[in-house]
Design a protein around this motif. Structure first.
Motif, PDB file in Angstrom:
ATOM      1  N   ASP A 138      13.602  52.517  48.727  1.00  0.00           N
ATOM      2  CA  ASP A 138      14.883  53.179  48.458  1.00  0.00           C
ATOM      3  C   ASP A 138      14.815  54.014  47.182  1.00  0.00           C
ATOM      4  O   ASP A 138      15.365  55.116  47.121  1.00  0.00           O
ATOM      5  N   GLN A 198      12.916  57.264  47.799  1.00  0.00           N
ATOM      6  CA  GLN A 198      13.785  58.208  48.515  1.00  0.00           C
ATOM      7  C   GLN A 198      14.835  58.806  47.578  1.00  0.00           C
ATOM      8  O   GLN A 198      15.123  60.006  47.627  1.00  0.00           O
ATOM      9  N   ARG A 222      15.339  62.806  46.575  1.00  0.00           N
ATOM     10  CA  ARG A 222      16.615  63.533  46.667  1.00  0.00           C
ATOM     11  C   ARG A 222      17.033  64.130  45.325  1.00  0.00           C
ATOM     12  O   ARG A 222      17.566  65.236  45.273  1.00  0.00           O
TER      13      ARG A 222
END
Length: 146
Positions: free
Chosen positions: A24, A27, A31
Motif C-alpha cells: 500500500d 502504491q 501516486r
C-alpha cells in the motif's frame, strides 16, 4: 531576516501509518510521486521514515541470498517483493529520523537535505508532523529572499 521552515513547508503532508502494508505504501508513493515518506502513529507523531532507496537495497540483499532457490535473481526479487508487500511498513522503516522544527530556518533545512539524503524532511510542531520540506522549496526560498 531569516526565512522559517514553516513559511516554506508543504503543509499537505504525504505520510503513512506504521501499520500500513509495504504494498500500500509503495502504491501511495507512486501516486504522490515521492520516493520516501514519513511514518506516523495514530496521533500524527513521527515514528520513522520509509525510503524506496533503502527498501530497494534491502529487497535486493534478501533476493540475492535466495536467488539459487528460485533459479535466478529476477524471480527471487519478484517473490521477495510479493512477500514483503504484505508486511507492515514499520518492519522496513528507519526509526532514527532527522526532522525540522517549524521554527527552524531555511539554512537548517538545507543542511538536513544535504546530510540525510532524504527527499522529504518532516517538519514537526508540538510533537506532530505538520509539513515537509523538499529541495525545491528550499531553492524557492533562496530565490525569493534578498
Amino acid at each position: 531576516m531569516a526565512v522559517l521552515v514553516e513559511e516554506i513547508m508543504l503543509s499537505e503532508v504525504p505520510t503513512v501509518s506504521d501499520f500500513d502494508t509495504v504494498g500500500d505504501v509503495i502504491q501511495f508513493m507512486i501516486r504522490r510521486k515521492v520516493s520516501g515518506v514519513p511514518v506516523v502513529d495514530l496521533e500524527q507523531r513521527l515514528i520513522g521514515y520509509f525510503s524506496a532507496q533503502m527498501f530497494f537495497q534491502q529487497l535486493l540483499e534478501e533476493a540475492q541470498k535466495e536467488a539459487p532457490l528460485f533459479g535466478n535473481l529476477m524471480s527471487a526479487i519478484r517473490e521477495k517483493l510479493r512477500e514483503f508487500a504484505k508486511r507492515e511498513v514499520s518492519e522496513f522503516m528507519t526509526e532514527d529520523v532527522e526532522y525540522l522544527a517549524a521554527e527552524d530556518d531555511v539554512e537548517d533545512a538545507l543542511e538536513l537535505l544535504q546530510t540525510t539524503g532524504l527527499d522529504l524532511i518532516p517538519v514537526v510542531k508540538e510533537g506532530r508532523v505538520v509539513g515537509v520540506v523538499n529541495r525545491v522549496r528550499v531553492l524557492q526560498a533562496f530565490l525569493e529572499t534578498k
